[in-house]
Design a protein around this motif. Structure first.
Motif, PDB file in Angstrom:
ATOM      1  N   MET A   1       0.773  -1.222  -0.067  1.00  0.00           N
ATOM      2  CA  MET A   1      -0.098  -0.003  -0.125  1.00  0.00           C
ATOM      3  C   MET A   1       0.846   1.064  -0.006  1.00  0.00           C
ATOM      4  SD  MET A   1      -3.408   0.912   2.368  1.00  0.00           S
ATOM      5  CE  MET A   1      -3.558  -0.763   2.691  1.00  0.00           C
ATOM      6  N   ALA A   2       1.843   1.209   0.758  1.00  0.00           N
ATOM      7  CA  ALA A   2       2.814   2.468   0.860  1.00  0.00           C
ATOM      8  C   ALA A   2       3.429   2.454  -0.540  1.00  0.00           C
ATOM      9  CB  ALA A   2       3.950   2.090   1.759  1.00  0.00           C
ATOM     10  N   SER A   3       3.905   1.517  -1.400  1.00  0.00           N
ATOM     11  CA  SER A   3       4.216   2.001  -2.648  1.00  0.00           C
ATOM     12  C   SER A   3       3.151   2.487  -3.545  1.00  0.00           C
ATOM     13  CB  SER A   3       4.843   0.646  -3.587  1.00  0.00           C
ATOM     14  OG  SER A   3       3.755  -0.290  -3.426  1.00  0.00           O
ATOM     15  N   THR A   4       2.023   2.283  -3.495  1.00  0.00           N
ATOM     16  CA  THR A   4       0.816   2.702  -4.206  1.00  0.00           C
ATOM     17  C   THR A   4       0.601   4.144  -3.621  1.00  0.00           C
ATOM     18  OG1 THR A   4      -0.444   0.503  -4.341  1.00  0.00           O
ATOM     19  CG2 THR A   4      -1.755   2.732  -4.602  1.00  0.00           C
ATOM     20  N   MET A   5       0.798   4.493  -2.436  1.00  0.00           N
ATOM     21  CA  MET A   5       0.686   6.077  -2.132  1.00  0.00           C
ATOM     22  C   MET A   5       1.808   6.616  -2.703  1.00  0.00           C
ATOM     23  SD  MET A   5      -0.769   5.341   1.932  1.00  0.00           S
ATOM     24  CE  MET A   5      -0.806   7.385   1.952  1.00  0.00           C
ATOM     25  N   ARG A   6       2.982   6.130  -2.667  1.00  0.00           N
ATOM     26  CA  ARG A   6       4.256   7.086  -3.047  1.00  0.00           C
ATOM     27  C   ARG A   6       4.148   7.272  -4.501  1.00  0.00           C
ATOM     28  NH1 ARG A   6       7.076   3.562   0.023  1.00  0.00           N
ATOM     29  NH2 ARG A   6       7.290   2.177  -1.266  1.00  0.00           N
ATOM     30  N   GLU A   7       3.431   6.335  -5.431  1.00  0.00           N
ATOM     31  CA  GLU A   7       3.463   6.473  -6.887  1.00  0.00           C
ATOM     32  C   GLU A   7       2.400   7.494  -7.114  1.00  0.00           C
ATOM     33  OE1 GLU A   7       4.329   6.415 -10.861  1.00  0.00           O
ATOM     34  OE2 GLU A   7       5.521   5.763  -8.965  1.00  0.00           O
ATOM     35  N   LEU A   8       1.079   7.621  -6.500  1.00  0.00           N
ATOM     36  CA  LEU A   8       0.021   8.323  -6.681  1.00  0.00           C
ATOM     37  C   LEU A   8       0.585   9.909  -6.238  1.00  0.00           C
ATOM     38  CD1 LEU A   8      -2.964   6.231  -5.416  1.00  0.00           C
ATOM     39  CD2 LEU A   8      -2.262   6.731  -7.707  1.00  0.00           C
ATOM     40  N   ARG A   9       1.224   9.923  -5.183  1.00  0.00           N
ATOM     41  CA  ARG A   9       1.868  11.169  -4.933  1.00  0.00           C
ATOM     42  C   ARG A   9       2.603  11.869  -5.697  1.00  0.00           C
ATOM     43  NH1 ARG A   9       2.026   9.846   1.386  1.00  0.00           N
ATOM     44  NH2 ARG A   9       0.026  10.129   2.138  1.00  0.00           N
ATOM     45  N   ARG A  10       3.500  10.999  -6.322  1.00  0.00           N
ATOM     46  CA  ARG A  10       4.539  11.357  -7.344  1.00  0.00           C
ATOM     47  C   ARG A  10       4.088  12.027  -8.513  1.00  0.00           C
ATOM     48  NH1 ARG A  10       7.218  10.022 -11.762  1.00  0.00           N
ATOM     49  NH2 ARG A  10       6.071   8.056 -12.125  1.00  0.00           N
ATOM     50  N   ARG A  11       2.746  11.340  -9.017  1.00  0.00           N
ATOM     51  CA  ARG A  11       1.965  11.939 -10.158  1.00  0.00           C
ATOM     52  C   ARG A  11       1.276  13.063  -9.726  1.00  0.00           C
ATOM     53  NH1 ARG A  11       1.647   7.799 -14.363  1.00  0.00           N
ATOM     54  NH2 ARG A  11       3.207   6.215 -13.685  1.00  0.00           N
ATOM     55  N   GLY A  12       1.332  13.438  -8.605  1.00  0.00           N
ATOM     56  CA  GLY A  12       0.573  14.614  -8.191  1.00  0.00           C
ATOM     57  C   GLY A  12      -0.737  14.764  -7.052  1.00  0.00           C
ATOM     58  N   ALA A  13      -0.985  13.510  -7.113  1.00  0.00           N
ATOM     59  CA  ALA A  13      -2.155  13.148  -6.231  1.00  0.00           C
ATOM     60  C   ALA A  13      -2.120  13.384  -4.778  1.00  0.00           C
ATOM     61  CB  ALA A  13      -2.714  11.678  -6.442  1.00  0.00           C
ATOM     62  N   MET A  14      -3.232  13.716  -4.008  1.00  0.00           N
ATOM     63  CA  MET A  14      -3.173  13.991  -2.489  1.00  0.00           C
ATOM     64  C   MET A  14      -3.830  12.686  -2.322  1.00  0.00           C
ATOM     65  SD  MET A  14      -2.357  15.521  -0.034  1.00  0.00           S
ATOM     66  CE  MET A  14      -3.052  15.567   1.508  1.00  0.00           C
ATOM     67  N   VAL A  15      -3.198  11.966  -1.261  1.00  0.00           N
ATOM     68  CA  VAL A  15      -3.786  10.793  -0.798  1.00  0.00           C
ATOM     69  C   VAL A  15      -3.321  10.638   0.675  1.00  0.00           C
ATOM     70  CG1 VAL A  15      -1.752   9.317  -1.907  1.00  0.00           C
ATOM     71  CG2 VAL A  15      -4.090   8.549  -1.500  1.00  0.00           C
ATOM     72  N   ILE A  16      -4.289   9.925   1.234  1.00  0.00           N
ATOM     73  CA  ILE A  16      -4.185   9.583   2.445  1.00  0.00           C
ATOM     74  C   ILE A  16      -4.699   8.220   2.966  1.00  0.00           C
ATOM     75  CG2 ILE A  16      -4.314  11.916   3.628  1.00  0.00           C
ATOM     76  CD1 ILE A  16      -7.395  11.354   4.504  1.00  0.00           C
ATOM     77  N   LYS A  17      -4.028   7.539   3.844  1.00  0.00           N
ATOM     78  CA  LYS A  17      -4.431   6.261   4.279  1.00  0.00           C
ATOM     79  C   LYS A  17      -5.337   6.252   5.411  1.00  0.00           C
ATOM     80  CE  LYS A  17      -4.224   1.700   5.395  1.00  0.00           C
ATOM     81  NZ  LYS A  17      -5.630   1.509   6.085  1.00  0.00           N
ATOM     82  N   ILE A  18      -6.471   5.359   5.492  1.00  0.00           N
ATOM     83  CA  ILE A  18      -7.446   5.531   6.592  1.00  0.00           C
ATOM     84  C   ILE A  18      -7.148   4.383   7.434  1.00  0.00           C
ATOM     85  CG2 ILE A  18      -9.660   5.333   6.957  1.00  0.00           C
ATOM     86  CD1 ILE A  18      -9.028   8.010   5.540  1.00  0.00           C
ATOM     87  N   HIS A  19      -6.966   4.705   8.870  1.00  0.00           N
ATOM     88  CA  HIS A  19      -6.915   3.562   9.628  1.00  0.00           C
ATOM     89  C   HIS A  19      -8.269   3.454  10.379  1.00  0.00           C
ATOM     90  CE1 HIS A  19      -2.586   3.272   9.039  1.00  0.00           C
ATOM     91  NE2 HIS A  19      -2.550   4.599   8.854  1.00  0.00           N
ATOM     92  N   GLY A  20      -8.647   2.301  10.489  1.00  0.00           N
ATOM     93  CA  GLY A  20      -9.967   1.985  11.105  1.00  0.00           C
ATOM     94  C   GLY A  20      -9.852   2.313  12.602  1.00  0.00           C
ATOM     95  N   ASP A  21     -10.858   2.589  13.270  1.00  0.00           N
ATOM     96  CA  ASP A  21     -11.040   2.531  14.608  1.00  0.00           C
ATOM     97  C   ASP A  21     -12.620   2.762  15.162  1.00  0.00           C
ATOM     98  OD1 ASP A  21     -12.359   5.341  14.497  1.00  0.00           O
ATOM     99  OD2 ASP A  21     -10.199   6.214  14.522  1.00  0.00           O
ATOM    100  N   PRO A  22     -12.841   2.327  16.377  1.00  0.00           N
ATOM    101  CA  PRO A  22     -14.105   2.464  16.737  1.00  0.00           C
ATOM    102  C   PRO A  22     -15.157   3.532  16.045  1.00  0.00           C
ATOM    103  CG  PRO A  22     -12.794   2.189  18.611  1.00  0.00           C
ATOM    104  CD  PRO A  22     -11.886   2.462  17.536  1.00  0.00           C
ATOM    105  N   TYR A  23     -14.513   4.546  16.004  1.00  0.00           N
ATOM    106  CA  TYR A  23     -15.363   5.863  15.384  1.00  0.00           C
ATOM    107  C   TYR A  23     -15.380   5.860  13.805  1.00  0.00           C
ATOM    108  CZ  TYR A  23     -14.597   6.930  20.187  1.00  0.00           C
ATOM    109  OH  TYR A  23     -14.406   6.911  21.553  1.00  0.00           O
ATOM    110  N   MET A  24     -14.853   5.174  13.168  1.00  0.00           N
ATOM    111  CA  MET A  24     -14.710   5.142  11.657  1.00  0.00           C
ATOM    112  C   MET A  24     -15.923   4.050  11.334  1.00  0.00           C
ATOM    113  SD  MET A  24     -12.850   6.226   8.837  1.00  0.00           S
ATOM    114  CE  MET A  24     -11.678   6.859   9.956  1.00  0.00           C
ATOM    115  N   PRO A  25     -16.568   4.644  10.074  1.00  0.00           N
ATOM    116  CA  PRO A  25     -17.595   3.674   9.697  1.00  0.00           C
ATOM    117  C   PRO A  25     -16.978   2.316   9.091  1.00  0.00           C
ATOM    118  CG  PRO A  25     -17.976   5.897   8.889  1.00  0.00           C
ATOM    119  CD  PRO A  25     -16.643   5.905   9.398  1.00  0.00           C
ATOM    120  N   GLY A  26     -17.579   1.300   9.369  1.00  0.00           N
ATOM    121  CA  GLY A  26     -17.154   0.122   8.726  1.00  0.00           C
ATOM    122  C   GLY A  26     -16.978   0.120   7.421  1.00  0.00           C
TER     123      GLY A  26
END
Length: 85
Positions: A1-26
């Protein structure tokens, strides 16, 4: 997943990884971002794995809201979906 994020960012995308927690919708997608004015959400899976029913439901909600949506198993698939390459 980290390599996917790096490549998308390298191409100009803004991208964040979502980490699930009890307050995040399933079923919230793994990656949320924007590229060239288009919102995208990606569920990242290992090859051969499928999203859970709840993940599919969440992806459909994002699609209905206008986001580019997909389940990807590689950096190449993610780049193709987000940038059309």
């Amino acid at each position: 997943m980290a390599s996917t994020m790096r490549e998308l960012r390298r191409r100009g995308a803004m991208v964040i990884k979502i980490h699930g927690d009890p307050y995040m919708p399933g079923g919230t997608p793994d990656l949320i971002g924007c590229a060239s004015g288009r919102c995208f959400v990606l569920e990242v899976k290992r090859p051969g794995k499928k999203p859970r029913a709840l993940q599919v439901q969440q992806l459909e909600k994002w699609r209905k809201a206008g986001a580019v949506v997909g389940v990807v198993t590689s950096v190449k698939e993610a780049v193709h979906l987000v940038f059309g390459e």
